[in-house]
Motif scaffolding. Structure first.
Motif, PDB file in Angstrom:
ATOM      1  N   GLY A 187      33.034  39.481  24.398  1.00 45.85           N
ATOM      2  CA  GLY A 187      33.864  39.247  25.580  1.00 45.85           C
ATOM      3  C   GLY A 187      33.580  40.186  26.975  1.00 45.85           C
ATOM      4  O   GLY A 187      33.980  40.110  27.906  1.00 45.85           O
ATOM      5  N   ARG A 188      32.581  41.298  26.616  1.00 45.70           N
ATOM      6  CA  ARG A 188      32.062  42.205  27.763  1.00 45.70           C
ATOM      7  C   ARG A 188      30.604  41.953  28.084  1.00 45.70           C
ATOM      8  O   ARG A 188      30.282  42.541  28.899  1.00 45.70           O
ATOM      9  N   MET A 189      29.971  40.867  27.611  1.00 40.63           N
ATOM     10  CA  MET A 189      28.725  40.636  27.826  1.00 40.63           C
ATOM     11  C   MET A 189      28.814  39.200  28.222  1.00 40.63           C
ATOM     12  O   MET A 189      29.277  38.286  27.912  1.00 40.63           O
ATOM     13  N   ASP A 190      27.481  38.969  28.950  1.00 39.67           N
ATOM     14  CA  ASP A 190      27.185  37.449  29.166  1.00 39.67           C
ATOM     15  C   ASP A 190      26.541  36.828  27.819  1.00 39.67           C
ATOM     16  O   ASP A 190      26.446  37.573  26.720  1.00 39.67           O
ATOM     17  N   ARG A 191      26.644  35.452  27.713  1.00 42.61           N
ATOM     18  CA  ARG A 191      26.209  34.745  26.630  1.00 42.61           C
ATOM     19  C   ARG A 191      24.877  35.332  26.246  1.00 42.61           C
ATOM     20  O   ARG A 191      24.896  35.503  24.845  1.00 42.61           O
ATOM     21  N   GLU A 192      23.717  35.165  27.052  1.00 42.30           N
ATOM     22  CA  GLU A 192      22.619  35.758  26.533  1.00 42.30           C
ATOM     23  C   GLU A 192      22.601  37.347  26.135  1.00 42.30           C
ATOM     24  O   GLU A 192      21.766  37.569  24.964  1.00 42.30           O
ATOM     25  N   GLN A 193      23.179  37.959  26.651  1.00 40.04           N
ATOM     26  CA  GLN A 193      23.095  39.373  26.073  1.00 40.04           C
ATOM     27  C   GLN A 193      24.003  39.525  24.571  1.00 40.04           C
ATOM     28  O   GLN A 193      23.446  39.997  23.654  1.00 40.04           O
ATOM     29  N   ALA A 194      24.925  38.876  24.406  1.00 44.31           N
ATOM     30  CA  ALA A 194      25.858  38.425  23.203  1.00 44.31           C
ATOM     31  C   ALA A 194      24.760  38.188  22.262  1.00 44.31           C
ATOM     32  O   ALA A 194      24.985  38.732  20.976  1.00 44.31           O
ATOM     33  N   VAL A 195      24.105  36.981  22.503  1.00 48.51           N
ATOM     34  CA  VAL A 195      23.148  36.356  21.456  1.00 48.51           C
ATOM     35  C   VAL A 195      22.137  37.349  21.083  1.00 48.51           C
ATOM     36  O   VAL A 195      21.732  37.648  19.827  1.00 48.51           O
ATOM     37  N   ALA A 196      21.632  38.014  22.070  1.00 46.17           N
ATOM     38  CA  ALA A 196      20.518  39.008  21.677  1.00 46.17           C
ATOM     39  C   ALA A 196      20.991  40.318  20.712  1.00 46.17           C
ATOM     40  O   ALA A 196      20.394  40.685  19.930  1.00 46.17           O
ATOM     41  N   LEU A 197      22.289  40.682  21.134  1.00 45.07           N
ATOM     42  CA  LEU A 197      22.939  41.828  20.265  1.00 45.07           C
ATOM     43  C   LEU A 197      23.037  41.256  18.780  1.00 45.07           C
ATOM     44  O   LEU A 197      22.600  41.860  17.912  1.00 45.07           O
ATOM     45  N   PHE A 198      23.621  40.016  18.746  1.00 42.27           N
ATOM     46  CA  PHE A 198      23.738  39.564  17.276  1.00 42.27           C
ATOM     47  C   PHE A 198      22.564  39.459  16.576  1.00 42.27           C
ATOM     48  O   PHE A 198      22.486  39.717  15.458  1.00 42.27           O
ATOM     49  N   HIS A 199      21.530  38.868  17.199  1.00 38.34           N
ATOM     50  CA  HIS A 199      20.160  38.792  16.583  1.00 38.34           C
ATOM     51  C   HIS A 199      19.538  40.030  16.294  1.00 38.34           C
ATOM     52  O   HIS A 199      19.064  39.850  14.937  1.00 38.34           O
ATOM     53  N   GLU A 200      19.989  40.987  16.735  1.00 40.10           N
ATOM     54  CA  GLU A 200      19.192  42.243  16.730  1.00 40.10           C
ATOM     55  C   GLU A 200      19.744  43.032  15.468  1.00 40.10           C
ATOM     56  O   GLU A 200      19.543  43.455  14.661  1.00 40.10           O
ATOM     57  N   PHE A 201      21.266  43.039  15.442  1.00 42.28           N
ATOM     58  CA  PHE A 201      22.049  43.667  14.606  1.00 42.28           C
ATOM     59  C   PHE A 201      22.647  42.967  13.382  1.00 42.28           C
ATOM     60  O   PHE A 201      22.893  43.550  12.169  1.00 42.28           O
ATOM     61  N   PHE A 202      22.963  41.386  13.465  1.00 42.67           N
ATOM     62  CA  PHE A 202      23.990  40.992  12.627  1.00 42.67           C
ATOM     63  C   PHE A 202      23.512  39.732  11.952  1.00 42.67           C
ATOM     64  O   PHE A 202      24.225  39.270  11.033  1.00 42.67           O
TER      65      PHE A 202
END
Length: 217
Positions: A187-202
């Motif tokens: 909820g604090r990031m745009d969609r592209e940022q959130a997808v990149a974060l999830f791909h990197e960590f989870f």
């Protein structure tokens, strides 16, 4: 009957009756800069945990790091409920669907269907009533997982890596809270940022990346 059955053997930590009466929380869990890391669990690089009990069963869920990053989960669905699989579930947070996959296969015998009606337990009790999968482990089920002091050190490294990752993201309200990254990141990031974060960590890729990296000494 299934609830009372868990109270009668080593899976008591996931028994609704026991949890209602004992209120165990994260008692006895080690802490990695504010993230609980129970020492009786094993952890995958994409932030899922495994508990293999002496009676030959196992439970799997998401850890407190992933729970904090996701924030409130609005909806949950299971990809499979039984059979031999790498267990997977779809968690919806801030309107975005995230697939969480345990990296190793086992015989899946049950899922925590209560979470479909009350997914808030993923945030409030990820290590107990927020468990996702139940099954029968195999020799490879615990492959490449971390436990004990190694898991606690890894979790501290992940927190530092998360803060570094978030500092590189511009335009998002991601300030740390007492050293911890901000909760409910989608909820604090745009969609592209959130997808990149999830791909990197989870994502499952996070576990595969660790397996292919040089051994740590």
């Amino acid at each position: 009957e299934s609830i009372l059955g868990r109270c009668g053997h080593d899976s008591f930590r996931y028994c609704e009756l026991y949890l209602a009466m004992a209120h165990p929380g994260n008692a006895g869990a080690e802490d990695a800069d504010g993230i609980p890391v129970p020492q009786w669990l094993r952890y995958s690089s994409n932030h899922m945990w495994l508990d293999i009990t002496q009676d030959g069963g196992c439970h799997v869920g998401i850890d407190a790091f992933l729970s904090r990053a996701l924030g409130p989960v609005e909806r949950l669905s299971y990809v499979w409920q039984k059979g031999h699989h790498r267990p997977a579930a779809i968690l919806t947070a801030d309107g975005i669907d995230w697939e969480v996959v345990f990296p190793n296969a086992f015989l899946l015998t049950a899922c925590n269907l209560y979470l479909r009606a009350n997914p808030s337990r993923l945030a409030t009790a990820p290590y107990t009533s927020g468990w996702l999968f139940e099954g029968v482990p195999e020799p490879e089920t615990a492959r490449s997982l971390m436990e004990g002091e190694a898991a606690r050190v890894w979790m501290e490294q992940e927190e530092r890596r998360m803060n570094e990752f978030l500092q590189q993201q511009s335009g998002a309200a991601l300030s740390a809270d007492g050293g911890l990254f901000a909760p409910a990141l989608p909820g604090r990031m745009d969609r592209e940022q959130a997808v990149a974060l999830f791909h990197e960590f989870f994502s499952p890729y996070a576990s595969e990346k660790r397996e292919s990296s040089p051994c740590e000494h």
